[in-house]
Write a protein that holds these residues in place. Structure first.
Motif, PDB file in Angstrom:
ATOM      1  N   THR A  37       8.059  62.353  67.137  1.00 25.33           N
ATOM      2  CA  THR A  37       8.724  61.898  65.696  1.00 25.33           C
ATOM      3  C   THR A  37       7.666  61.704  64.729  1.00 25.33           C
ATOM      4  O   THR A  37       8.003  62.228  63.661  1.00 25.33           O
ATOM      5  CB  THR A  37       9.475  60.760  65.673  1.00 25.33           C
ATOM      6  N   ASP A 313      15.479  65.851  65.132  1.00 25.79           N
ATOM      7  CA  ASP A 313      14.794  64.616  65.714  1.00 25.79           C
ATOM      8  C   ASP A 313      15.524  64.132  66.874  1.00 25.79           C
ATOM      9  O   ASP A 313      16.471  63.324  66.423  1.00 25.79           O
ATOM     10  CB  ASP A 313      14.223  63.867  64.988  1.00 25.79           C
ATOM     11  N   ASP A 314      15.444  64.466  68.143  1.00 24.11           N
ATOM     12  CA  ASP A 314      16.287  63.718  69.162  1.00 24.11           C
ATOM     13  C   ASP A 314      17.746  64.019  69.104  1.00 24.11           C
ATOM     14  O   ASP A 314      18.680  63.142  69.485  1.00 24.11           O
ATOM     15  CB  ASP A 314      15.959  62.215  68.921  1.00 24.11           C
TER      16      ASP A 314
END
Ligand SMILES: Nc1ncnc2c1ncn2[C@@H]1O[C@H](COP(=O)(O)OP(=O)(O)OP(=O)(O)O)[C@@H](O)[C@H]1O
Ligand SMILES: [Mg+2]
Length: 367
Positions: A37, A313-314
């Motif tokens: 991240t 992100d994720d």
């Protein structure tokens, strides 16, 4: 537009990083807490000027260091742009674009456009009105710097006006000059937010219909504390704002705060006429955010003429196979950064990509 190179020095858990990235798809793989991240955050910082995780720049500098440095080189339709940022634990950050130092932070906006999608974005649906206002404001600021300056101005006027209301402890005061300033700037904000929501609403509705095989109808409505109507122009909104301030004058004195204005506005997000926040399933909530994000991509393309960079992100592991596939199929011309802990789960095999393996702030590349 797309990022070509990214350089980090003493940024978060990175000592030194220099990567050349793929013009289409970049996958950042690693276990938890390795620095995935952090890379996404650095790219976001070059676009917006602040992190999406913190307002404190000193947190971005490596623990035992005083200064951090970021450099991003991007390719746009009209040439190359180099963004440099120096972060200091004690001083204000300094930014250069093509080696020219910026005087105001707002000058950074518009050089690099990004759309970020992280699990935190569910807050747009489930969180309070603050989250939804932040979402709208961030989006408009990116493509319309004038809005950024007006927003800052509005918040300053509001703060001063609220201070007067507090200091006066229930007594009547003459707020006439403040009211005019607040209504003028506030009307500009409401007008532009409504315009933005109308456009993004149409795009998101289209996306949502496609993702759900025509079953669901997504609707996004700007819910203002000022009774505006469709055809209202800036000055109509100013007038209405002023009369609302008059109407709520007693309440303001009682509550010692300004109770109407864009700082009290919200968004209504509905699927098949029901508010997703209260009635939507987890999956519907996620899909609504996905539709919104896809809409943002198209919106920026429409405004700027080029697709922004997409930062995921994720989120891939949170989407089911169909949704993942839909997303990937729609990303053909958009540079994308995906972080994941498990690469095997990604349905991206057919697309040209570069894979970055992250471990303890170091990156290894596999083509
Ligand atoms: N200022 C800092 N100085 C040094 N290390 C930092 C700093 N800020 C964060 N870190 C470290 O960075 C790491 C977290 O990085 P990041 O958030 O990028 O992880 P991640 O790979 O995305 O993990 P996850 O899969 O859990 O999301 C942590 O180990 C954290 O301690
Ligand atoms: Mg992470």
């Amino acid at each position: 537009m797309y990022l070509k190179e990214l350089k980090l020095l003493n940024y978060r858990n990175y000592d030194s990083l220099h990567i050349e990235v793929h013009p289409k798809l970049n996958i950042i793989v690693g276990e938890n807490a390795q620095g995935k991240t952090n890379v996404i955050e650095a790219i976001y910082l070059c676009a917006i000027g602040k992190s999406f995780r913190t307002n404190k720049d000193q947190e971005l500098v490596k623990l035992d260091k005083k200064q951090a440095y970021i450099k991003a080189i991007l390719e746009k339709a009209n040439g190359e742009i180099e963004i440099e940022m120096k972060l200091d634990k004690e001083e204000k950050k300094k930014i250069k674009v093509n080696r020219i130092p910026l005087i105001k932070m707002g000058e950074l906006l518009g050089n690099l456009n990004v759309v970020i999608f992280s699990p935190d974005d569910l807050k747009i649906i489930k969180g309070g009105p603050v989250e939804r206002r932040r979402f709208i404001d961030n989006e408009i600021c990116q493509i319309y710097p004038k809005y950024y300056y007006h927003l800052n101005q509005y918040n300053r006027i509001l703060q001063q006006r609220n201070k007067l209301l507090k200091d006066n402890r229930g007594k009547k005061i003459d707020l006439d000059i403040w009211n005019h300033q607040l209504a003028n700037v506030g009307a500009f904000i409401i007008y532009n937010r409504r315009k933005f929501i109308k456009r993004i609403g149409i795009l998101a509705k289209l996306m949502h219909r496609k993702i759900t095989d025509e079953i669901e109808s997504l609707e996004i409505i700007y819910d203002s504390s000022i009774p505006v109507v469709e055809k209202d122009e800036n000055n109509d909104i100013t007038e209405k704002f002023l009369s609302e301030l008059k109407r709520t004058c007693d309440e303001e004195i009682l509550k010692k705060a300004t109770v109407v204005g864009p700082h009290r506005d919200d968004l209504l997000i509905k699927i098949n006429n029901m508010e997703v926040k209260n009635y939507g399933s987890q999956g519907q909530q996620r899909t609504a955010v996905l539709s919104l994000k896809m809409a943002e991509l198209e919106f920026i393309k429409g405004e700027v003429g080029e697709y922004p960079i997409l930062l995921l992100d994720d989120v891939m592991s949170e989407l089911d196979t169909n949704r993942q596939q839909y997303l990937i199929n729609n990303l053909k011309n958009i540079q994308t950064f995906i972080t994941t802990t498990i690469i095997e789960q990604l349905k991206t095999k057919e697309i040209n990509n570069r894979i970055f393996y992250v471990k303890k702030g170091e990156i290894r590349i596999k083509d």
